[in-house]
Design a protein around this motif. Structure first.
Motif, PDB file in Angstrom:
ATOM      1  N   VAL A  85       0.948  -1.130   0.064  1.00  0.00           N
ATOM      2  CA  VAL A  85      -0.010  -0.150   0.223  1.00  0.00           C
ATOM      3  C   VAL A  85       0.998   1.073   0.045  1.00  0.00           C
ATOM      4  O   VAL A  85       0.927   1.934  -0.913  1.00  0.00           O
ATOM      5  N   LYS A  86       1.688   1.523   1.031  1.00  0.00           N
ATOM      6  CA  LYS A  86       2.641   2.704   1.083  1.00  0.00           C
ATOM      7  C   LYS A  86       3.722   2.597  -0.078  1.00  0.00           C
ATOM      8  O   LYS A  86       3.755   3.633  -0.767  1.00  0.00           O
ATOM      9  N   GLY A  87       4.069   1.351  -0.170  1.00  0.00           N
ATOM     10  CA  GLY A  87       5.130   1.271  -1.226  1.00  0.00           C
ATOM     11  C   GLY A  87       4.494   1.619  -2.848  1.00  0.00           C
ATOM     12  O   GLY A  87       5.368   2.443  -3.532  1.00  0.00           O
ATOM     13  N   THR A  88       3.369   1.228  -2.896  1.00  0.00           N
ATOM     14  CA  THR A  88       2.835   1.407  -4.434  1.00  0.00           C
ATOM     15  C   THR A  88       2.530   3.065  -4.520  1.00  0.00           C
ATOM     16  O   THR A  88       2.780   3.774  -5.405  1.00  0.00           O
ATOM     17  N   PHE A  89       1.683   3.489  -3.315  1.00  0.00           N
ATOM     18  CA  PHE A  89       1.495   4.908  -3.334  1.00  0.00           C
ATOM     19  C   PHE A  89       2.518   5.904  -3.498  1.00  0.00           C
ATOM     20  O   PHE A  89       2.596   6.701  -4.530  1.00  0.00           O
TER      21      PHE A  89
END
Length: 251
Positions: free
Chosen positions: A112-116
């Motif tokens: 989630v954080k990595g993608t965003f």
């Protein structure tokens, strides 16, 4: 025909599996490719195999400090990214009762954080007409035991496809997703499962698949090429399912 001639692509998790196959496919179609991986050894090995049109960056998709360095690292090689494939990731599978805070944070930090924040950092380098592709999963539509954290994180990525697409329309940047089914990759290697458990899972799953086989990474790569190229110039905000029909035939 080289569908990505004179284009530069950035692929996270490009040292093996779907990411590596996509890098190969993009290079075969004229692109220069930058890949990431968590280990200098695996990054160097992949770049050597991909050839002169590939460069590598050591970066962990689950570490925000690494992600916030991406733009500076990319600029050492190019000032323009035409295709972004956010592919890095793996799952942690556990029962509701046994999931730890560490497992929860690891999966959400990476997926989630990595993608965003990967998109956030690379987006300023992307010109009009560029393409962003996110990697999701068919499992969000199928309730499976022990997968609550993984599928919840991937559901957030599915949401990003729609919201990113709405925001990037004004920039003339297309945003789409690929939803793979069971693909021959090393995704199980980071789950904590033993070799025997992994082999048992594969043996149990294979007979339930419509075509009685796992998909090949090259089949995802060809889908990514389509979405990255001008062949998909009017495709925006969709999630393309590549699961051999499993989600449509499973009762």
């Amino acid at each position: 025909m080289e569908k990505l001639k004179n284009k530069t692509a950035f692929i996270t998790g490009g040292t093996n599996g779907m990411g590596f196959a996509t890098a190969q496919e993009f290079i075969n179609n004229g692109a220069k490719v930058i890949i990431t991986g968590r280990s200098e050894r695996t990054v160097n090995k992949a770049v050597e195999e991909l050839g002169k049109n590939a460069v590598g960056i050591v970066s962990n998709a689950g570490e925000l400090s690494d992600i916030f360095e991406l733009q500076n690292l990319i600029k050492k090689h190019t000032n323009t990214i035409d295709v972004l494939f956010v592919n890095a990731g793996y799952g942690k599978f556990n029962s509701i009762e046994n999931v730890t805070i560490e497992e929860f944070n690891e999966v959400f930090d990476m997926l989630v954080k990595g993608t965003f924040f990967t998109v956030q950092q690379v987006l300023p380098l992307m010109p009009q007409g560029s393409s962003i592709i996110l990697n999701t999963t068919f499992l969000t539509d199928i309730g499976q035991p022990n997968m609550s954290i993984y599928t919840a994180a991937k559901a957030a990525v599915q949401s990003f496809i729609k919201t990113f697409a709405a925001e990037c329309t004004s920039k003339n940047i297309r945003v789409n997703g690929i939803s793979p089914g069971y693909i021959k990759t090393n995704i199980f290697n980071n789950t904590g499962m033993s070799t025997e458990q992994i082999e048992g899972t594969i043996d149990a799953v294979t007979p339930t698949l419509p075509f009685k086989r796992f998909g090949e990474p090259s089949e995802i790569a060809k889908t990514a090429l389509f979405l990255a190229s001008d062949d998909a110039s009017y495709i925006h905000g969709i999630e393309l399912r590549v699961d051999g029909g499993l989600s449509k035939t499973k009762s």
